[in-house]
Design a protein around this motif. Structure first.
Motif, mmCIF file in Angstrom:
data_model
loop_
_atom_site.group_PDB
_atom_site.id
_atom_site.type_symbol
_atom_site.label_atom_id
_atom_site.label_comp_id
_atom_site.label_asym_id
_atom_site.label_seq_id
_atom_site.Cartn_x
_atom_site.Cartn_y
_atom_site.Cartn_z
ATOM 1 N N TYR A 97 14.747 114.535 48.919
ATOM 2 C CA TYR A 97 13.962 115.587 49.562
ATOM 3 C C TYR A 97 14.493 115.864 50.974
ATOM 4 O O TYR A 97 14.700 117.024 51.357
ATOM 5 N N TYR A 227 7.056 113.657 46.407
ATOM 6 C CA TYR A 227 8.340 114.277 46.745
ATOM 7 C C TYR A 227 8.886 115.102 45.582
ATOM 8 O O TYR A 227 9.639 116.057 45.805
ATOM 9 N N GLN A 230 7.264 118.323 46.165
ATOM 10 C CA GLN A 230 7.796 118.947 47.387
ATOM 11 C C GLN A 230 9.172 119.549 47.139
ATOM 12 O O GLN A 230 9.494 120.611 47.681
ATOM 13 N N ILE A 231 9.995 118.874 46.337
ATOM 14 C CA ILE A 231 11.313 119.428 45.986
ATOM 15 C C ILE A 231 11.141 120.692 45.152
ATOM 16 O O ILE A 231 11.838 121.694 45.363
#
Length: 361
Positions: A97, A227, A230-231
């Motif tokens: 990330y 994450y 989030q990615i």
């Protein structure tokens, strides 16, 4: 008063010199993490920074599974598309990330392939493996946030040493050689564009047995999920087509992992390209693995990269730039790359012969 100003100026200059010396000594003492000629973590990360800005169309990220499986130069030879394999040992999603944020300061890839191998690990990477990513990343606000993210569970001393690597590596003073000093100013441009080419051979005698359904419990840890999403969100914000890619690996993958990854891809409206299908994407486990089914050697990588090339060709409309001026550097690199590939294949064939002798004796 003038003397006071002079003393302050002298002291300031002195501190700048000391600070610069500490930084340079930190670079000198930091391990180089190479893997053969012009290969390894230092070439992958530092070499990335030497790429012309906005010159990469496709990006690959993950751990050693993908950096030994997917060759950007072979994709270029097949399709005339510029790509880069920005993968590091034991990379986890939370590491990727931050790396992706840093990458986007320099490149605007249209497609991102992310290796799924480490998604369902229930342990974090060891500190020495993490260093292979942290140490070569340029310092920025992104790296600073990365250093202080609690997910890494770094001690205070570790955090300080990420700013000043000399504190971590000062004990290597007796390992320093003239080549380490020369390394401070040399180019780390990656001819292979992050791909690590190997010639070792050790058959995977169990083949695709790891893909037999077995009701294994597979889950993504909560700290990893954060994450993962989030990615996904970052790629959507940057208009990057996100493709999760499953590289064959008997060590850490199985049928249940593929099922869960398919569900996650459907949930997030992303793609999952699963190369663990032995009928669609066969490999020869007798000669294509360097370590019994965990990593591919050059022979296996050629096959995997051809499958990836076909996937790209079938799903995207990139133009072939092999005759364009903007791809002149890739054309030059391709000549060097193909010579290395021929040499590595010759060495692989010798290693196969040697392995066969040990089996028959």
């Amino acid at each position: 008063m003038k003397q006071t100003y002079k003393n302050i100026l002298k002291f300031t200059i002195f501190m700048f010199i000391v600070f610069g010396l500490i930084i340079k000594l930190g670079e000198l003492f930091t391990p180089k993490w190479t893997n053969g000629e012009n290969q390894g973590q230092i070439y992958t990360i530092k070499g990335f920074y030497e790429m012309p800005k906005d010159s990469i169309d496709i990006l690959f990220m993950g751990d050693s599974s993908i950096y030994k499986s997917v060759s950007p130069m072979q994709i270029y030879e097949n399709l005339g598309i510029r790509s880069y394999n920005y993968s590091v040992s034991s990379a986890r999603l939370y590491m990727m990330y931050y790396q992706l944020q840093d990458i986007l300061k320099y490149q605007k890839p249209k497609v991102l392939f992310v290796d799924t191998l480490t998604f369902f690990y229930d342990t974090k990477e060891i500190e020495s493996e993490r260093r292979k990513s942290f140490d070569y990343l340029k310092f920025s606000s992104i790296k600073e946030k990365m250093i202080h993210d609690d997910v890494f569970e770094s001690s205070f001393d570790d955090k300080v040493s990420y700013y000043f690597p000399l504190l971590r590596y000062h004990s290597r003073w007796n390992e320093i050689r003239p080549k380490d000093i020369a390394d401070l100013t040399k180019s780390h441009y990656s001819i292979n564009k992050g791909f690590v080419m190997t010639s070792g051979v050790q058959p995977n005698t169990s083949g695709y047995e790891y893909m037999i359904p077995n009701n294994r419990k597979v889950e993504m840890q909560d700290y990893v999920k954060k994450y993962f999403y989030q990615i996904v969100d970052l790629c959507k914000e940057e208009n990057i087509d996100l493709v999760f890619i499953g590289i064959p690996d008997k060590r850490a993958w199985n049928y249940e992992s593929s099922v869960l990854m398919n569900e996650l891809a459907n949930e997030t409206n992303t793609k999952f390209f699963d190369l663990n299908d032995k009928d669609k994407y066969p490999v020869d486990w007798n000669i294509d693995s360097e370590d019994g089914g965990m990593h591919f050697n050059v022979s296996g990588a050629i096959k995997i990269t051809d499958y990836v090339s076909k996937y790209i060709d079938d799903n995207y409309n990139f133009s072939n730039c092999r005759k364009e001026k903007e791809c002149e550097n890739y054309e030059k690199d391709l000549k060097v790359y193909n010579k290395r590939k021929r040499d590595t294949l010759r060495q692989l064939n010798r290693n196969i012969e040697e392995y066969d002798k040990t089996i028959t004796n």
